[in-house]
Design a protein around this motif. Structure first.
Motif, short mmCIF file in Angstrom:
data_model
loop_
_atom_site.label_atom_id
_atom_site.label_comp_id
_atom_site.label_asym_id
_atom_site.label_seq_id
_atom_site.Cartn_x
_atom_site.Cartn_y
_atom_site.Cartn_z
N VAL A 93 -7.28 29.54 55.32
CA VAL A 93 -7.37 28.37 56.11
C VAL A 93 -7.26 27.17 55.25
CG1 VAL A 93 -9.32 27.38 57.38
CG2 VAL A 93 -9.00 29.92 57.53
N ASP A 94 -7.63 27.50 53.99
CA ASP A 94 -7.85 25.94 53.03
C ASP A 94 -6.38 25.46 52.90
OD1 ASP A 94 -10.44 25.55 52.57
OD2 ASP A 94 -10.36 26.79 50.77
N TYR A 95 -5.42 26.39 52.60
CA TYR A 95 -3.97 25.82 52.51
C TYR A 95 -3.30 25.55 53.81
CZ TYR A 95 -4.10 27.18 47.67
OH TYR A 95 -4.60 27.36 46.29
N SER A 96 -3.61 26.06 55.00
CA SER A 96 -3.22 25.90 56.25
C SER A 96 -3.59 24.48 56.48
CB SER A 96 -3.83 26.90 57.51
OG SER A 96 -3.16 28.03 56.98
N LEU A 97 -4.91 24.01 56.50
CA LEU A 97 -5.42 22.76 56.48
C LEU A 97 -4.63 21.82 55.72
CD1 LEU A 97 -9.30 23.28 56.80
CD2 LEU A 97 -7.94 22.15 58.56
N ALA A 98 -4.42 22.03 54.44
CA ALA A 98 -3.70 21.13 53.69
C ALA A 98 -2.33 20.81 54.11
CB ALA A 98 -3.64 21.77 52.06
N CYS A 104 -14.74 31.23 59.45
CA CYS A 104 -14.14 32.18 58.15
C CYS A 104 -13.40 31.35 57.19
CB CYS A 104 -13.16 33.09 59.18
SG CYS A 104 -11.87 32.55 60.06
N PRO A 105 -14.23 30.66 56.42
CA PRO A 105 -13.53 30.01 55.48
C PRO A 105 -12.91 30.95 54.43
CG PRO A 105 -15.90 29.86 55.06
CD PRO A 105 -15.56 30.54 56.55
N LEU A 109 -7.67 25.15 63.74
CA LEU A 109 -8.09 25.39 62.40
C LEU A 109 -9.45 24.70 61.89
CD1 LEU A 109 -4.89 24.43 60.38
CD2 LEU A 109 -6.12 26.50 60.35
N LEU A 110 -10.00 23.86 62.92
CA LEU A 110 -11.29 23.31 62.58
C LEU A 110 -12.46 24.33 62.78
CD1 LEU A 110 -10.91 19.79 63.91
CD2 LEU A 110 -10.97 20.46 61.59
#
Length: 141
Positions: free
Chosen positions: A73-78, A68-69, A61-62
């Motif tokens: 990706v934001d919710y997966s990172l959360a 590709c922000p 994810l990093l």
């Protein structure tokens, strides 16, 4: 001296180091067999596999956050960061909190903290710029 004999001699731990390691060993092994009433070894194995999977997911994810922000990706990172932190702090509680009542209080606190962390990150992703954009803004300073 044959290489096989020399190799096995080098791999053996000296007796003095073995005795010192036994004295310094923790009284309780958190990675040992499950305590009675705390699941089976199959559940522990699945938990360990899940921890490794989330760690590998975070490694993927990093670069995805950089290349590709976006909301996915934001919710997966959360989710992945919250779960990774929850399991890590759970191990700290397992290792350092002793007794039934303090352990229960610490675990309830951990679940509250994890829920608030996930809710806060989701709120930040929905109502603000999101994790990927926020990190990019920090890097641009």
């Amino acid at each position: 001296v044959p290489a096989a004999v020399l190799g096995s001699a080098l791999l053996r731990r000296p007796a003095a180091l073995g005795a010192a390691a036994a004295r310094c060993a923790p009284a309780r092994d958190s990675h040992g067999p499950a305590r009675q009433g705390h699941g089976s070894s199959k559940a522990a194995s699945l938990h360990w596999t899940g921890e490794r999977a989330v760690s590998v997911l975070l490694l993927g994810l990093l670069p995805a956050a950089y290349l590709c922000p976006g909301p996915a990706v934001d919710y997966s990172l959360a989710a992945a960061l919250t779960l990774h932190g929850h399991w890590g702090l759970g191990q700290v509680i397992t290792d350092y909190v002793h007794g039934d009542v303090p352990n229960r209080v610490a675990n309830v606190g951990l679940y509250v903290l994890s829920a608030l962390t996930f809710a806060g990150l989701c709120h930040f992703n929905y109502h603000d710029v999101g994790i990927c954009k926020a990190v990019a803004m920090l890097w641009s300073l």
